[in-house]
Design an enzyme around this catalytic site. Structure first.
Site, PDB file in Angstrom:
ATOM      1  N   ASP A 309       0.875  -1.155   0.000  1.00  0.00           N
ATOM      2  CA  ASP A 309       0.000   0.000   0.000  1.00  0.00           C
ATOM      3  C   ASP A 309       0.925   1.222   0.000  1.00  0.00           C
ATOM      4  OD1 ASP A 309      -2.394   1.397   0.610  1.00  0.00           O
ATOM      5  OD2 ASP A 309      -1.712   1.527   2.686  1.00  0.00           O
ATOM      6  N   GLU A 380     -13.955   2.944  -1.825  1.00  0.00           N
ATOM      7  CA  GLU A 380     -14.654   2.673  -3.080  1.00  0.00           C
ATOM      8  C   GLU A 380     -14.980   3.975  -3.820  1.00  0.00           C
ATOM      9  OE1 GLU A 380     -15.294   0.102  -4.830  1.00  0.00           O
ATOM     10  OE2 GLU A 380     -14.696  -1.431  -3.392  1.00  0.00           O
ATOM     11  N   THR A 381     -15.576   4.931  -3.085  1.00  0.00           N
ATOM     12  CA  THR A 381     -15.979   6.190  -3.728  1.00  0.00           C
ATOM     13  C   THR A 381     -14.815   7.161  -3.836  1.00  0.00           C
ATOM     14  OG1 THR A 381     -16.580   7.161  -1.612  1.00  0.00           O
ATOM     15  CG2 THR A 381     -18.308   5.971  -2.786  1.00  0.00           C
TER      16      THR A 381
HETATM   17  N1  LIG Z   1     -10.426  11.885   3.611  1.00  0.00           N
HETATM   18  C1  LIG Z   1     -10.499  11.863   2.292  1.00  0.00           C
HETATM   19  N2  LIG Z   1     -11.474  12.529   1.670  1.00  0.00           N
HETATM   20  C2  LIG Z   1     -11.558  12.487   0.343  1.00  0.00           C
HETATM   21  N3  LIG Z   1     -10.737  11.834  -0.453  1.00  0.00           N
HETATM   22  C3  LIG Z   1      -9.738  11.152   0.093  1.00  0.00           C
HETATM   23  C4  LIG Z   1      -9.569  11.119   1.501  1.00  0.00           C
HETATM   24  N4  LIG Z   1      -8.504  10.365   1.776  1.00  0.00           N
HETATM   25  C5  LIG Z   1      -8.034   9.926   0.604  1.00  0.00           C
HETATM   26  N5  LIG Z   1      -8.754  10.395  -0.424  1.00  0.00           N
HETATM   27  C6  LIG Z   1      -8.588  10.116  -1.836  1.00  0.00           C
HETATM   28  O1  LIG Z   1      -8.852   8.743  -2.071  1.00  0.00           O
HETATM   29  C7  LIG Z   1      -7.737   8.084  -2.603  1.00  0.00           C
HETATM   30  C8  LIG Z   1      -7.635   6.692  -2.025  1.00  0.00           C
HETATM   31  O2  LIG Z   1      -7.330   6.765  -0.650  1.00  0.00           O
HETATM   32  P1  LIG Z   1      -7.034   5.480   0.188  1.00  0.00           P
HETATM   33  O3  LIG Z   1      -6.518   5.870   1.513  1.00  0.00           O
HETATM   34  O4  LIG Z   1      -8.168   4.551   0.077  1.00  0.00           O
HETATM   35  O5  LIG Z   1      -5.863   4.905  -0.667  1.00  0.00           O
HETATM   36  P2  LIG Z   1      -5.338   3.403  -0.602  1.00  0.00           P
HETATM   37  O6  LIG Z   1      -6.072   2.591  -1.597  1.00  0.00           O
HETATM   38  O7  LIG Z   1      -5.250   2.955   0.794  1.00  0.00           O
HETATM   39  O8  LIG Z   1      -3.920   3.599  -1.177  1.00  0.00           O
HETATM   40  P3  LIG Z   1      -2.849   4.444  -0.496  1.00  0.00           P
HETATM   41  O9  LIG Z   1      -3.125   4.372   0.984  1.00  0.00           O
HETATM   42  O10 LIG Z   1      -1.635   3.765  -0.906  1.00  0.00           O
HETATM   43  O11 LIG Z   1      -3.006   5.819  -1.088  1.00  0.00           O
HETATM   44  C9  LIG Z   1      -6.557   8.950  -2.217  1.00  0.00           C
HETATM   45  O12 LIG Z   1      -5.523   8.835  -3.116  1.00  0.00           O
HETATM   46  C10 LIG Z   1      -7.172  10.360  -2.268  1.00  0.00           C
HETATM   47  O13 LIG Z   1      -7.169  10.825  -3.581  1.00  0.00           O
HETATM   48 MG   LIG Z   2      -4.212   3.293   2.793  1.00  0.00          MG
END
Ligand SMILES: Nc1ncnc2c1ncn2[C@@H]1O[C@H](COP(=O)(O)OP(=O)(O)OP(=O)(O)O)[C@@H](O)[C@H]1O
Ligand SMILES: [Mg+2]
Ligand SMILES: [K+]
Length: 682
Positions: A309, A380-381
């Site tokens: 990740d 997901e979103t």
């Molecule tokens: N609190 C938030 N509100 C809105 N959008 C977010 C938020 N946190 C993250 N994102 C967006 O959603 C995407 C996915 O975040 P997430 O934490 O699920 O990533 P992940 O799949 O765990 O991968 P990684 O942690 O390596 O980025 C992020 O790259 C960012 O663009």
């Molecule tokens: Mg993450």
């Protein structure tokens, strides 16, 4: 709660020197003679039965051999079993000392349990079950593994991780999991217990280091079957020697055959197998990694691909808001207010950092949280925000927000598109801010790559392991971080579903996959991977899904786990090779001496010129017993493993331990023969 029991749970002060351990191990070696225990090692059970038979032979008169000779053989056969038991006891001893200190630290722990009527009641921590809610105040020990459902507090986790700097634990987000037996040092937490008695991190640590209840891994079972097969073959070989001897007009005394059998069956590996496995798990515990099964550790030794990740694993994971950029025609208050509103109900670290940044930069009259209808972030979103006052406020990943606005990338104002691209190229995460169909601007979330990670990936590559970064982030950010961290491949805009698919497709090609993660969205992938390493400071969902948990929450620890796994497999392989080569060599070393008396022409084959058939037999038996002792340190410490791919490691070890195994008995038996003659024992 019983704060006095905050004894250091980690085993640093426990004496693990061999001197302190050999005495109890010596005693255990005799206790383990019990056939009910020995049955776990069929080879050693065979040796014990042979020793019993030989001991009986001591009192049965025989013209060909003296009772003194038979007694010596019997003693060395008993020594063979005792040495093997000693090796196992020594390996277990290190873990036992640690388990005892872990147990003493958790005794008498109590919990403030919330009853169905909402009152708090003091109960023993051992009575807590999954789903129970407890309250823990500053100065108290957390009574069990769980998830923070209310409050923010500093927690000292030294008891479990050995790291004394307190960490923050809070509800919501990826830092909500707490571990039993850690100390709340400030404020108070309401915690929902997530495990039943006997299943906590601490319980698992204790079970792991105790080793006694250890299940055999599939690899060990397979090796056991091989060893039983070899034992049966040599039983047959030895049984058919007598007809040969009779045909040649001679007779081989039963004690010769008994000794020959034991020298030929794979006693070296049979005796050390269990110690090798226990020592491997012990190394893991010392790395501060908890394994739910030995199988995960072995799989780690064989992985081809490692999925990581990005956020929190390759980077530090405290993605923080560092700047705002307006879309053309939008005022600063418009953007700042929308960004703040979209984050007020967002409990993720990202959301909190936006709130913090904007409260300092551009304070506004904030609505009460109860008036906000929260739209929580989901992987997901990839969006989060609120509905308030008839308006919708959102922020999120670029494509996700554009989607929500029913816009395409081409519709983005050029200045903003360029800004977003620059954020991504710098390795930052751009979030778009929008409200009611209007794109307002972008947020720059900054994160930093953990130092030293590049070197570790290079090391993994040398071992033949591909590293793949999977991230929910956009392709540009992903590529920038990937280039900086030096991973082999990258999957961007990945949903939990996509991560899972990637693992499944690799596994379908017959590859073992390791996955490192911390978030709830990583849990399915962690469960699917052959080796799932969860960060202890991540979510409870991740910790439960994974088969390994790193107490230090260091993703590069997987490299060490791979090393431990490889070392376990290589050590077992090397000693098996050595053992089998050894036994075959012994066959050729002793047989000519045995038959020289019956068939003088065979004397020409008697290259070793051993003193007599009896000294040949006794020397081989002594060598067979002593080689176990000689190899105990190697079994416990493990064979040195270089960063090389599996094939070249195998070639190298076959050469060293195969050749070594063939040569050693010739030299060893000759030396023992000379010594026995000099001492007048034969
Ligand atoms: N609190 C938030 N509100 C809105 N959008 C977010 C938020 N946190 C993250 N994102 C967006 O959603 C995407 C996915 O975040 P997430 O934490 O699920 O990533 P992940 O799949 O765990 O991968 P990684 O942690 O390596 O980025 C992020 O790259 C960012 O663009
Ligand atoms: Mg993450
Ligand atoms: K043997």
């Amino acid at each position: 709660m019983n704060v006095q029991s905050q004894a250091p749970l980690r085993a640093t002060p426990v004496a693990t020197s061999l001197q302190a351990l050999w005495r109890p191990a010596f005693k255990q070696a005799f206790i383990k003679l019990d056939p009910r225990q020995l049955i776990r090692s069929p080879v050693m059970l065979t040796v014990e039965l042979t020793a019993v038979v030989t001991t009986v032979l001591c009192v049965i008169p025989n013209q060909a051999v003296s009772p003194w000779f038979t007694l010596q053989i019997a003693l060395w056969l008993w020594f063979t079993v005792l040495f093997a038991n000693f090796a196992e006891a020594l390996a277990e001893g290190r873990g036992k000392a640690r388990a005892d200190s872990l147990k003493s630290g958790s005794e008498g722990l109590t919990a403030r349990y919330m009853t169905a009527h909402g009152y708090f009641e003091q109960v023993p921590a051992s009575r807590l079950r999954k789903g129970d809610v407890v309250r823990v105040d500053a100065g108290e020990l957390i009574p069990g593994d769980g998830e923070v459902i209310e409050g923010v507090a500093a927690v000292n986790e030294a008891a479990i991780t050995g790291e004394s700097a307190p960490v923050i634990r809070e509800s919501g987000g990826d830092r909500s999991a707490v571990t039993g037996n850690t100390l709340v040092v400030s404020d108070s937490l309401t915690i929902r217990i997530s495990v039943n008695p006997g299943e906590s991190t601490l319980d698992r640590m204790i079970a792991l280091v105790e080793g006694a209840k250890r299940q055999k891994t599939p690899n060990e079972v397979a090796l056991d079957i091989l060893l039983i097969g070899l034992t049966l073959i040599f039983l047959l070989v030895v049984a058919t020697l007598q007809p040969f001897a009779r045909y040649a007009g001679g007779d081989l005394p039963l004690v010769y055959l008994a000794a020959l059998l034991v020298t030929l069956i794979p006693t070296t590996i049979g005796g050390l197998l269990s110690a090798i496995g226990i020592a491997g798990m012990d190394r893991l515990v010392r790395l501060n990694v908890i394994a739910k099964s030995g199988r995960a550790v072995e799989a780690a030794g064989d992985v081809h691909m490692l999925l990581l990740d990005k956020t929190g694993t390759i980077t530090f994971g405290n993605r923080r808001c560092s700047a705002l950029f307006k879309a053309p025609g939008v005022t600063t208050p418009e953007l700042a207010d929308a960004a703040l509103l979209a984050s007020l109900a967002d409990d993720t670290p990202e959301g909190k950092s936006v709130v913090e940044y904007l409260r300092a930069l551009h304070p506004m009259q904030e609505p009460a949280r109860t008036d906000l209808q929260a739209v929580p972030f989901s992987a997901e979103t990839r969006l989060s925000g609120v509905n308030w006052n008839g308006m919708q406020y959102r922020k999120g990943a670029v494509d996700a927000v554009l989607n929500w606005l029913a816009m395409s990338r081409a519709d983005m104002p050029e200045v903003l598109a360029r800004e977003v691209q620059q954020i991504a190229q710098s390795g930052g995460t751009p979030l778009l801010v929008a409200s009611d169909g209007r794109l307002l601007g972008a947020i720059h979330l900054k994160d930093v790559i953990k130092p030293g990670i590049r070197e570790r990936f290079a090391e993994l590559r040398r071992m033949g392991i591909r590293t793949v970064m999977v991230t929910g982030d956009n392709p540009l950010t992903a590529a920038a971080i990937a280039a900086e961290a030096g991973v082999d491949d990258v999957i961007a805009e990945a949903t939990p579903e996509k991560k899972l698919q990637r693992i499944r497709s690799e596994q379908a090609d017959g590859k073992l996959v390791a996955m490192c993660g911390d978030g709830a969205n990583d849990a399915p992938a962690l469960a699917q991977a052959d080796v799932g390493l969860a960060m202890n400071d991540g979510t409870q969902a991740a910790r439960e899904a994974a088969n390994l948990v790193d107490l230090d929450s260091d993703p590069t620890k997987l490299l060490d786990v791979v090393q431990v796994g490889k070392q376990l497999l290589v050590t077992r392989g090397a000693l098996t090779t050595f053992s089998v080569a050894n036994d075959v060599a012994k066959y050729f070393a002793i047989l000519p001496a045995l038959f020289a008396g019956i068939h003088p022409q065979l004397g020409a084959l008697n290259l070793m010129q051993l003193h007599s058939p009896q000294s040949a037999i006794l020397s081989a038996t002594v060598f067979n017993a002593l080689i176990i002792v000689v190899l105990i340190p190697l079994a416990l410490r493990g064979v040195h493993v270089q960063a090389a791919d599996a094939a070249s490691l195998l070639r190298r070890n076959l050469l060293i331990y195969g050749l070594g195994g063939i040569v050693a008995p010739f030299i060893g038996i000759k030396l023992i023969d000379l010594l026995l003659v000099a001492l007048g024992l034969v």
